[in-house]
Design a protein around this motif. Structure first.
Motif, mmCIF file in Angstrom:
data_model
loop_
_atom_site.group_PDB
_atom_site.id
_atom_site.type_symbol
_atom_site.label_atom_id
_atom_site.label_comp_id
_atom_site.label_asym_id
_atom_site.label_seq_id
_atom_site.Cartn_x
_atom_site.Cartn_y
_atom_site.Cartn_z
ATOM 1 N N ASP A 167 10.482 4.748 -3.641
ATOM 2 C CA ASP A 167 10.156 3.296 -4.137
ATOM 3 C C ASP A 167 10.738 2.429 -3.176
ATOM 4 O O ASP A 167 12.119 2.189 -3.253
ATOM 5 C CB ASP A 167 10.557 3.079 -5.475
ATOM 6 C CG ASP A 167 9.811 1.794 -6.171
ATOM 7 O OD1 ASP A 167 9.622 0.918 -5.201
ATOM 8 O OD2 ASP A 167 9.494 1.947 -7.306
ATOM 9 N N THR A 168 10.019 1.948 -2.274
ATOM 10 C CA THR A 168 10.507 0.821 -1.415
ATOM 11 C C THR A 168 11.241 -0.367 -1.993
ATOM 12 O O THR A 168 12.117 -1.136 -1.409
ATOM 13 C CB THR A 168 9.754 0.287 -0.375
ATOM 14 O OG1 THR A 168 8.450 0.054 -0.715
ATOM 15 C CG2 THR A 168 9.225 1.692 0.505
ATOM 16 N N ASP A 169 10.880 -0.789 -3.300
ATOM 17 C CA ASP A 169 11.610 -1.789 -3.747
ATOM 18 C C ASP A 169 13.051 -1.524 -4.070
ATOM 19 O O ASP A 169 13.768 -2.601 -4.265
ATOM 20 C CB ASP A 169 10.680 -2.190 -5.416
ATOM 21 C CG ASP A 169 9.355 -2.507 -5.140
ATOM 22 O OD1 ASP A 169 9.092 -3.155 -4.134
ATOM 23 O OD2 ASP A 169 8.772 -2.577 -6.096
ATOM 24 N N TYR A 170 13.473 -0.284 -3.993
ATOM 25 C CA TYR A 170 14.986 -0.103 -4.495
ATOM 26 C C TYR A 170 15.588 -0.693 -3.084
ATOM 27 O O TYR A 170 16.648 -0.955 -3.188
ATOM 28 C CB TYR A 170 15.195 1.428 -4.519
ATOM 29 C CG TYR A 170 14.807 2.106 -5.712
ATOM 30 C CD1 TYR A 170 15.284 1.621 -7.017
ATOM 31 C CD2 TYR A 170 14.007 3.084 -5.914
ATOM 32 C CE1 TYR A 170 15.193 2.112 -8.231
ATOM 33 C CE2 TYR A 170 13.822 3.825 -7.295
ATOM 34 C CZ TYR A 170 14.420 3.200 -8.432
ATOM 35 O OH TYR A 170 14.289 3.748 -9.420
ATOM 36 N N MET B 110 0.699 -1.113 0.036
ATOM 37 C CA MET B 110 -0.025 -0.025 0.119
ATOM 38 C C MET B 110 0.798 1.158 -0.019
ATOM 39 O O MET B 110 1.875 1.396 0.623
ATOM 40 C CB MET B 110 -0.793 0.007 1.321
ATOM 41 C CG MET B 110 -1.839 1.225 1.323
ATOM 42 S SD MET B 110 -2.997 0.998 2.576
ATOM 43 C CE MET B 110 -3.872 2.511 2.379
ATOM 44 N N ASN B 111 0.642 2.319 -0.848
ATOM 45 C CA ASN B 111 1.456 3.413 -1.086
ATOM 46 C C ASN B 111 0.753 4.615 -0.222
ATOM 47 O O ASN B 111 -0.323 4.589 0.227
ATOM 48 C CB ASN B 111 1.478 3.949 -2.362
ATOM 49 C CG ASN B 111 2.132 2.726 -3.308
ATOM 50 O OD1 ASN B 111 2.835 1.937 -2.694
ATOM 51 N ND2 ASN B 111 1.607 3.026 -4.391
ATOM 52 N N PRO C 298 5.893 0.366 -2.466
ATOM 53 C CA PRO C 298 6.503 -0.356 -3.738
ATOM 54 C C PRO C 298 6.086 0.003 -5.118
ATOM 55 O O PRO C 298 4.824 0.179 -5.334
ATOM 56 C CB PRO C 298 6.055 -1.847 -3.430
ATOM 57 C CG PRO C 298 4.921 -1.659 -2.580
ATOM 58 C CD PRO C 298 5.192 -0.541 -1.597
ATOM 59 N N GLY C 299 6.913 0.169 -6.064
ATOM 60 C CA GLY C 299 6.577 0.522 -7.236
ATOM 61 C C GLY C 299 5.967 1.791 -7.557
ATOM 62 O O GLY C 299 5.734 2.166 -8.821
ATOM 63 N N LEU D 127 9.636 -1.265 8.604
ATOM 64 C CA LEU D 127 10.324 -0.216 8.090
ATOM 65 C C LEU D 127 9.554 0.574 7.018
ATOM 66 O O LEU D 127 9.687 1.957 6.947
ATOM 67 C CB LEU D 127 11.410 -0.939 7.092
ATOM 68 C CG LEU D 127 12.542 -0.003 6.446
ATOM 69 C CD1 LEU D 127 13.258 0.883 7.743
ATOM 70 C CD2 LEU D 127 13.434 -1.021 5.639
ATOM 71 N N PRO D 128 8.588 0.259 6.319
ATOM 72 C CA PRO D 128 7.875 1.140 5.351
ATOM 73 C C PRO D 128 7.248 2.269 6.009
ATOM 74 O O PRO D 128 7.211 3.408 5.578
ATOM 75 C CB PRO D 128 7.114 0.220 4.469
ATOM 76 C CG PRO D 128 7.532 -1.127 4.356
ATOM 77 C CD PRO D 128 8.181 -1.314 5.939
#
Length: 353
Positions: free
Chosen positions: A158-161, A1-2, A20-21, A193-194
Motif C-alpha cells: 500500500d503506497t499510502d503507507y 491505479m493498482n 494506494p489503499g 516512485l509507484p
C-alpha cells in the motif's frame, strides 16, 4: 491505479498488489485462505492496520535490526500458542523489512508452517524484503545467518503507507531501487516512485520464479549487499540497509573495474546512479577495511573465499574466489566520510519523486 504482479511458483504462487489503499484487500485474502483466526504483528498504529475479517490478536512489532533475533521469533510463537493459532490460520506482518523477516520466519517455524501475508509499510520492504520468501534473523556474527524459505500467501504494498515515512527511511528503500539498474532494470530513474516499486517487484518476481532457493540467478538480487551487510554490522547498524547497499553498489562497480570486467565509464555509471537517488557513496572514515573483509567472508555467497555479484561483459553474475588483496586495495581507494555526515546527508536534500 493498482498493479497486480504474480510471483509464479506453482502451488506456492501468489500476487503482489501495489498501489494506494491495497491494504483493504486483506480481509478478502484472509477469507480466501479459509483462516478462522489471525495474528497481526504490526509496527504501525492500530488505525493503520486493516480489518482481517476474523478474530484477531494484534501484537506490537520490534521493527529494527536490534529486534531481528531468534528470541523475538520465540516470543512471537509463544503468543501464537496462547492465542490458539492453528496451522490453518494466518499470520500478518505490518511493518518494515525487519518485521517482514522476523514474522515470516516465525510463521515458517510455527507448526512447521502457517500462512503469512505481508503488508510492507516501508519503501525498502515494498521493493524487496516482502517478496520472494526469504525469512531470517541475525546472529552476533552476522546478518541473516538463521532463516528459512517461506513464501507468503499475498503481499499488499500500500503506497499510502509511504506518505508517513521520514526522509531517511525513503532513501533507505531507494538503495534497493538503485541496484536494480545493474541487474536488469536500467530505466527506473525516469519513473515516478509507484512505478519504480512495481518495476522492482516485477524484476524480483521473475528472478524468484526462476530460482526460488537462491542456487543460481537469484544471486543477482544481492548486488551491492556483500559490502552493504558488512557496513551495517561494522557501524552497529548506524548505517541503514539501503545506505549500505548503495555504498556496496559503488564498491561493486569499482571492484568490477579493478578485475577488468567493465570499463571506466561503467564504473562511473555506478557512482552516478547512486548519487541520483541522493544516497551515500563513501565508506565511513573510521571503519577498518580488515574488519569489512573479515565480515564479508561470512557472507552466504562466500564458500571458499570472497564472493561478489559483479557487473561484466554479459551483465551481472556471481564471481567467486576474488583475491583478498584486490578487495582490500579497492576498499582503500574508496572515498571516506565521517559516519555522522553520511547519516546526516540522508535526512536532508530532495528525494527523487
Amino acid at each position: 491505479m493498482n498493479t497486480r504482479i504474480p510471483v509464479r511458483l506453482g502451488d506456492r504462487s501468489y500476487d503482489v498488489l501495489v498501489g494506494p489503499g491495497v491494504r483493504t484487500a486483506l480481509a478478502g485474502v484472509v477469507r480466501g485462505l479459509g483462516a478462522r483466526r489471525a495474528v497481526v504483528v504490526s509496527a504501525r498504529p492500530p488505525e493503520w492496520v486493516p480489518d482481517t475479517g476474523v478474530p484477531t490478536l494484534l501484537l506490537p512489532a520490534r521493527d529494527g535490526e536490534q529486534g531481528k533475533t531468534l528470541s523475538t521469533v520465540e516470543q512471537l510463537c509463544g503468543e501464537f500458542v496462547r492465542f490458539g493459532l492453528t496451522r490453518s490460520d494466518v499470520v500478518v506482518s505490518c511493518g518494515g523489512g525487519t518485521t517482514t523477516d522476523v514474522v515470516g520466519l516465525a510463521a515458517a517455524l510455527y507448526h512447521r508452517g502457517v500462512a503469512v501475508v505481508h503488508l510492507p509499510t516501508s519503501l525498502l520492504a515494498q521493493v524487496d524484503a516482502s517478496v520472494g520468501g526469504k525469512t531470517a534473523v541475525n546472529l552476533p556474527a552476522g546478518k541473516n545467518l538463521v532463516g528459512a524459505f517461506w513464501q507468503p500467501s499475498a503481499v499488499l504494498c500500500d503506497t499510502d503507507y509511504l506518505s508517513t515515512l521520514p526522509r531517511r527511511e525513503l532513501r533507505n528503500g531507494l538503495g534497493e531501487i538503485a541496484r536494480c539498474h545493474f541487474i536488469g532494470a536500467p530505466g527506473l530513474r525516469d519513473l515516478p516512485l509507484p512505478e519504480q516499486i512495481a518495476a522492482s517487484v516485477t524484476l524480483k518476481a521473475g528472478i524468484v520464479a526462476e530460482d526460488e532457493r537462491d542456487t543460481g540467478v537469484r544471486h543477482l538480487l544481492n548486488y551491492g549487499h556483500t559490502l552493504g551487510h558488512a557496513l551495517e554490522i561494522a557501524t552497529g547498524f548506524a548505517l541503514r540497509h539501503g545506505e549500505g547497499v548503495a555504498i556496496g553498489t559503488v564498491f561493486a562497480g569499482r571492484l568490477a573495474g579493478a578485475l577488468g570486467r567493465i570499463g571506466q565509464s561503467r564504473v562511473d555509471e555506478h557512482l552516478a546512479v547512486v548519487r541520483h537517488y541522493g544516497l551515500p557513496t563513501a565508506l565511513p572514515a573510521d571503519v577498518d577495511p580488515a574488519v569489512l573483509v573479515r565480515q564479508m567472508r561470512r557472507d552466504k555467497k562466500s564458500v571458499t573465499g570472497l564472493g561478489f555479484v559483479l557487473d561484466g561483459p554479459a551483465g551481472a553474475e556471481l564471481v567467486t574466489d576474488v583475491a583478498e588483496d584486490v578487495v582490500t586495495r579497492v576498499l582503500a581507494e574508496m572515498p571516506r566520510a565521517d559516519l555522522a555526515d553520511l547519516v546526516g546527508a540522508a535526512t536532508t536534500g530532495p528525494v527523487p519523486a
